[in-house]
Design a protein around this motif. Structure first.
Motif, PDB file in Angstrom:
ATOM      1  N   LYS A  10       0.863  -1.181   0.000  1.00 21.44           N
ATOM      2  CA  LYS A  10       0.000   0.000   0.000  1.00 21.44           C
ATOM      3  C   LYS A  10       0.899   1.230   0.000  1.00 21.44           C
ATOM      4  CE  LYS A  10      -3.784  -2.199   2.534  1.00 21.44           C
ATOM      5  NZ  LYS A  10      -3.328  -3.567   2.511  1.00 21.44           N
ATOM      6  N   ASP A  11       0.427   2.293  -0.619  1.00 20.54           N
ATOM      7  CA  ASP A  11       1.225   3.514  -0.733  1.00 20.54           C
ATOM      8  C   ASP A  11       1.743   3.997   0.618  1.00 20.54           C
ATOM      9  OD1 ASP A  11       1.178   4.041  -3.575  1.00 20.54           O
ATOM     10  OD2 ASP A  11      -0.938   4.549  -3.357  1.00 20.54           O
ATOM     11  N   TYR A  12       0.880   4.047   1.621  1.00 19.33           N
ATOM     12  CA  TYR A  12       1.297   4.621   2.895  1.00 19.33           C
ATOM     13  C   TYR A  12       2.353   3.772   3.603  1.00 19.33           C
ATOM     14  CZ  TYR A  12      -2.383   1.616   4.933  1.00 19.33           C
ATOM     15  OH  TYR A  12      -3.185   0.563   5.301  1.00 19.33           O
ATOM     16  N   TYR A  13       2.335   2.457   3.402  1.00 19.16           N
ATOM     17  CA  TYR A  13       3.398   1.619   3.977  1.00 19.16           C
ATOM     18  C   TYR A  13       4.745   1.932   3.327  1.00 19.16           C
ATOM     19  CZ  TYR A  13       0.628  -1.741   6.738  1.00 19.16           C
ATOM     20  OH  TYR A  13      -0.150  -2.358   7.689  1.00 19.16           O
ATOM     21  N   VAL A  14       4.746   2.034   2.009  1.00 19.51           N
ATOM     22  CA  VAL A  14       6.005   2.301   1.296  1.00 19.51           C
ATOM     23  C   VAL A  14       6.502   3.700   1.647  1.00 19.51           C
ATOM     24  CG1 VAL A  14       7.141   2.360  -0.957  1.00 19.51           C
ATOM     25  CG2 VAL A  14       5.313   0.688  -0.531  1.00 19.51           C
TER      26      VAL A  14
END
Length: 189
Positions: free
Chosen positions: A111-115
């Motif tokens: 997910k974008d926020y994890y990366v």
């Protein structure tokens, strides 16, 4: 002869460490079966390379636009399977940043926020240094990553929700332009 034995011993320790301390495998992902087409983004399943590259590109652009520019973008390993995540020693973690050099993203973290979160940790290491990162309070290190990655989960599990709130309170006082210089004055209390 003694020099050779010492060099052999050092080499043996390095190999043993890489085998026993799984996150170090991130520095040689091809050796554990990862597909690294561009040298920066690696996947355990080639059919997900395009998705992984897009996630990384979006996250890198976001972090550099909203948090700060990385001196060098880290290598990133995307694991689609639990077996891959285990190869890199993720355990219960969804992802891990290995200083300013490498990131491992587990199956749950695509997910974008994890990366973005892990890229923020890499940026912290680059701006503040490895030694300083060990001295900083968790509320700064994790709170900044959760807050500035725009992690949509609310509330986060503890202590991370408190870390994010404490960072956001501190950040309001400090401001974006002074974040790195103010961070250098923080220490674990």
């Amino acid at each position: 002869m003694k020099l050779r034995l010492n060099l052999l011993a050092i080499f043996g320790v390095i190999i043993a460490t890489a085998v026993l301390y799984k996150p170090l495998r991130a520095f040689w992902p091809e050796k554990v079966g990862m597909d690294c087409q561009d040298g920066r983004v690696c996947v355990d399943q080639a059919q997900y390379a395009f998705q992984a590259q897009n996630l990384y590109s979006r996250a890198l652009s976001f972090v550099e636009s909203n948090v700060g520019t990385l001196d060098k973008a880290p290598q990133i390993i995307f694991c689609k399977t639990d077996l891959c995540a285990e190869r890199f020693g993720l355990g219960k973690r969804s992802a891990i940043s290995l200083g300013p050099w490498a990131i491992v993203i587990g199956p749950r973290a695509w997910k974008d926020y994890y990366v973005r979160h892990e890229l923020i940790h890499s940026l912290q290491y680059q701006r503040l240094g490895i030694l300083k990162m060990r001295q900083l309070p968790q509320w700064f290190v994790e709170g900044m990553a959760y807050s500035m990655s725009e992690d949509p989960r609310t509330p986060l599990s503890q202590p991370f929700e408190n870390d994010r709130a404490e960072f956001e309170s501190w950040f309001k006082q400090v401001g974006h332009d002074q974040i790195w210089s103010a961070a250098k004055n923080l220490s674990e209390s």
